[in-house]
Design a protein around this motif. Sequence first.
Motif, PDB file in Angstrom:
ATOM      1  N   ILE A  21       0.840  -1.210   0.000  1.00 13.82           N
ATOM      2  CA  ILE A  21       0.000   0.000   0.000  1.00 13.82           C
ATOM      3  C   ILE A  21       0.870   1.252   0.000  1.00 13.82           C
ATOM      4  O   ILE A  21       0.676   2.178  -0.807  1.00 13.82           O
ATOM      5  CB  ILE A  21      -0.953   0.004   1.205  1.00 13.82           C
ATOM      6  CG1 ILE A  21      -2.023  -1.074   1.036  1.00 13.82           C
ATOM      7  CG2 ILE A  21      -1.609   1.382   1.367  1.00 13.82           C
ATOM      8  CD1 ILE A  21      -2.903  -1.271   2.254  1.00 13.82           C
ATOM      9  N   PHE A  22       1.852   1.275   0.896  1.00 17.49           N
ATOM     10  CA  PHE A  22       2.698   2.457   0.995  1.00 17.49           C
ATOM     11  C   PHE A  22       3.618   2.602  -0.212  1.00 17.49           C
ATOM     12  O   PHE A  22       3.885   3.723  -0.660  1.00 17.49           O
ATOM     13  CB  PHE A  22       3.505   2.421   2.289  1.00 17.49           C
ATOM     14  CG  PHE A  22       2.750   2.917   3.479  1.00 17.49           C
ATOM     15  CD1 PHE A  22       2.640   4.277   3.743  1.00 17.49           C
ATOM     16  CD2 PHE A  22       2.121   2.030   4.340  1.00 17.49           C
ATOM     17  CE1 PHE A  22       1.933   4.749   4.840  1.00 17.49           C
ATOM     18  CE2 PHE A  22       1.407   2.477   5.437  1.00 17.49           C
ATOM     19  CZ  PHE A  22       1.314   3.840   5.694  1.00 17.49           C
ATOM     20  N   VAL A  23       4.077   1.489  -0.747  1.00 13.19           N
ATOM     21  CA  VAL A  23       4.901   1.547  -1.958  1.00 13.19           C
ATOM     22  C   VAL A  23       4.104   2.161  -3.108  1.00 13.19           C
ATOM     23  O   VAL A  23       4.619   2.974  -3.879  1.00 13.19           O
ATOM     24  CB  VAL A  23       5.410   0.136  -2.330  1.00 13.19           C
ATOM     25  CG1 VAL A  23       5.909   0.102  -3.782  1.00 13.19           C
ATOM     26  CG2 VAL A  23       6.546  -0.286  -1.406  1.00 13.19           C
ATOM     27  N   GLY A  24       2.827   1.783  -3.218  1.00 11.64           N
ATOM     28  CA  GLY A  24       1.971   2.370  -4.237  1.00 11.64           C
ATOM     29  C   GLY A  24       1.781   3.868  -4.040  1.00 11.64           C
ATOM     30  O   GLY A  24       1.873   4.656  -4.994  1.00 11.64           O
ATOM     31  N   LEU A  25       1.533   4.281  -2.794  1.00  7.42           N
ATOM     32  CA  LEU A  25       1.352   5.707  -2.494  1.00  7.42           C
ATOM     33  C   LEU A  25       2.625   6.498  -2.782  1.00  7.42           C
ATOM     34  O   LEU A  25       2.566   7.592  -3.350  1.00  7.42           O
ATOM     35  CB  LEU A  25       0.949   5.879  -1.026  1.00  7.42           C
ATOM     36  CG  LEU A  25      -0.456   5.404  -0.646  1.00  7.42           C
ATOM     37  CD1 LEU A  25      -0.670   5.517   0.855  1.00  7.42           C
ATOM     38  CD2 LEU A  25      -1.524   6.206  -1.389  1.00  7.42           C
ATOM     39  N   PHE A  26       3.751   5.924  -2.400  1.00  3.33           N
ATOM     40  CA  PHE A  26       5.009   6.617  -2.649  1.00  3.33           C
ATOM     41  C   PHE A  26       5.323   6.667  -4.140  1.00  3.33           C
ATOM     42  O   PHE A  26       5.911   7.641  -4.624  1.00  3.33           O
ATOM     43  CB  PHE A  26       6.144   5.915  -1.899  1.00  3.33           C
ATOM     44  CG  PHE A  26       5.991   5.969  -0.394  1.00  3.33           C
ATOM     45  CD1 PHE A  26       5.399   7.065   0.220  1.00  3.33           C
ATOM     46  CD2 PHE A  26       6.424   4.918   0.408  1.00  3.33           C
ATOM     47  CE1 PHE A  26       5.261   7.120   1.598  1.00  3.33           C
ATOM     48  CE2 PHE A  26       6.287   4.967   1.782  1.00  3.33           C
ATOM     49  CZ  PHE A  26       5.701   6.067   2.385  1.00  3.33           C
ATOM     50  N   GLY A  27       4.931   5.623  -4.871  1.00  4.40           N
ATOM     51  CA  GLY A  27       5.093   5.645  -6.315  1.00  4.40           C
ATOM     52  C   GLY A  27       4.304   6.785  -6.946  1.00  4.40           C
ATOM     53  O   GLY A  27       4.782   7.455  -7.867  1.00  4.40           O
ATOM     54  N   LEU A  28       3.096   7.018  -6.441  1.00  2.33           N
ATOM     55  CA  LEU A  28       2.279   8.137  -6.920  1.00  2.33           C
ATOM     56  C   LEU A  28       2.997   9.464  -6.705  1.00  2.33           C
ATOM     57  O   LEU A  28       3.005  10.336  -7.579  1.00  2.33           O
ATOM     58  CB  LEU A  28       0.930   8.153  -6.188  1.00  2.33           C
ATOM     59  CG  LEU A  28      -0.180   7.250  -6.713  1.00  2.33           C
ATOM     60  CD1 LEU A  28      -1.391   7.326  -5.780  1.00  2.33           C
ATOM     61  CD2 LEU A  28      -0.591   7.651  -8.125  1.00  2.33           C
ATOM     62  N   CYS A  29       3.580   9.627  -5.522  1.00  2.00           N
ATOM     63  CA  CYS A  29       4.260  10.887  -5.191  1.00  2.00           C
ATOM     64  C   CYS A  29       5.483  11.113  -6.074  1.00  2.00           C
ATOM     65  O   CYS A  29       5.658  12.200  -6.635  1.00  2.00           O
ATOM     66  CB  CYS A  29       4.672  10.887  -3.719  1.00  2.00           C
ATOM     67  SG  CYS A  29       3.293  10.943  -2.554  1.00  2.00           S
ATOM     68  N   HIS A  30       6.315  10.091  -6.221  1.00  4.32           N
ATOM     69  CA  HIS A  30       7.498  10.234  -7.072  1.00  4.32           C
ATOM     70  C   HIS A  30       7.096  10.466  -8.528  1.00  4.32           C
ATOM     71  O   HIS A  30       7.687  11.299  -9.212  1.00  4.32           O
ATOM     72  CB  HIS A  30       8.372   8.976  -6.962  1.00  4.32           C
ATOM     73  CG  HIS A  30       9.180   8.909  -5.709  1.00  4.32           C
ATOM     74  ND1 HIS A  30      10.465   9.400  -5.620  1.00  4.32           N
ATOM     75  CD2 HIS A  30       8.886   8.408  -4.481  1.00  4.32           C
ATOM     76  CE1 HIS A  30      10.930   9.202  -4.398  1.00  4.32           C
ATOM     77  NE2 HIS A  30      10.000   8.600  -3.680  1.00  4.32           N
ATOM     78  N   GLY A  31       6.083   9.740  -8.982  1.00  2.09           N
ATOM     79  CA  GLY A  31       5.611   9.919 -10.347  1.00  2.09           C
ATOM     80  C   GLY A  31       4.978  11.286 -10.558  1.00  2.09           C
ATOM     81  O   GLY A  31       5.160  11.921 -11.596  1.00  2.09           O
ATOM     82  N   GLY A  32       4.227  11.756  -9.551  1.00  2.75           N
ATOM     83  CA  GLY A  32       3.601  13.071  -9.635  1.00  2.75           C
ATOM     84  C   GLY A  32       4.627  14.175  -9.769  1.00  2.75           C
ATOM     85  O   GLY A  32       4.444  15.129 -10.547  1.00  2.75           O
ATOM     86  N   ALA A  33       5.720  14.067  -9.003  1.00  2.00           N
ATOM     87  CA  ALA A  33       6.780  15.081  -9.083  1.00  2.00           C
ATOM     88  C   ALA A  33       7.388  15.118 -10.477  1.00  2.00           C
ATOM     89  O   ALA A  33       7.614  16.187 -11.044  1.00  2.00           O
ATOM     90  CB  ALA A  33       7.852  14.780  -8.035  1.00  2.00           C
ATOM     91  N   HIS A  34       7.649  13.946 -11.052  1.00  2.00           N
ATOM     92  CA  HIS A  34       8.193  13.893 -12.410  1.00  2.00           C
ATOM     93  C   HIS A  34       7.166  14.378 -13.429  1.00  2.00           C
ATOM     94  O   HIS A  34       7.515  15.029 -14.405  1.00  2.00           O
ATOM     95  CB  HIS A  34       8.621  12.467 -12.753  1.00  2.00           C
ATOM     96  CG  HIS A  34       9.878  12.031 -12.060  1.00  2.00           C
ATOM     97  ND1 HIS A  34      11.073  12.679 -12.244  1.00  2.00           N
ATOM     98  CD2 HIS A  34      10.129  11.022 -11.193  1.00  2.00           C
ATOM     99  CE1 HIS A  34      12.010  12.088 -11.525  1.00  2.00           C
ATOM    100  NE2 HIS A  34      11.460  11.072 -10.880  1.00  2.00           N
TER     101      HIS A  34
END
Length: 227
Positions: free
Chosen positions: A147-160
């Motif tokens: 769950i947290f890996v998915g959320l963090f993926g969203l954040c890193h992807g959002g920044a890019h």
Amino acid sequence: FLKKEDTLVKNIFIIIFILLFSHSSYAHTFTGMIGFYDGLTHPVLGIDHFIAMVSVGIVSAQIGGRAIWTVPLTFVLFMLLGGIIGIAAELNKTEITDAVSLSQLSQVSFLADYIFLIIEFGIVLSVIFLGLAILLKDNFSKKIIMIFVGLFGLCHGGAHGLEMPWASNPILFVLGFILGTSILHLFGVGIGSFAIKTKLSYFLLKFTGMLFAIYGLYLLILHFIFN
């Protein structure tokens, strides 16, 4: 000649040294976004992104089994989703700022800054949480980690994604940083797979996870001081 275990311990210490004394260069900047090569090196040049990507691979290796590929894959897929959202938000912001009045422009800018703040906060939390996951792997269930890996993926992807419309070759840049991220995942998997074989190397791995978490807290403190 050193034994395999001694060589592994030496390599882990080298990694720790590099991470502790390397210059703090964040991954999410608006420079150096031209093509495939820039996207490929983008994750490596930012220590926050680098730590998070490697940590995802390490944690997946610690869990073992199918998690070795499902955890990194989850991150990459959600990173792509976050990137799409970020691109849409940045393009929408550009269209809105061209159409609204000056009084409304400040509200648009405030909302954009607020969203970016959430993303950056999520990136810092990813460094802290993933570091703790390495240190305290048995205290986190696989579902919680996913769950947290998915959320963090969203954040890193959002920044890019927020940066993507400003890239000279957005498609090549995306392909590059996806490949770069995947390579860092594999690098982390390799570290985790070898480090869990002996008690000493596994202890050093957990110690490294603690250092990652401490570095994340350091970034968090800096964020509150300078913002």
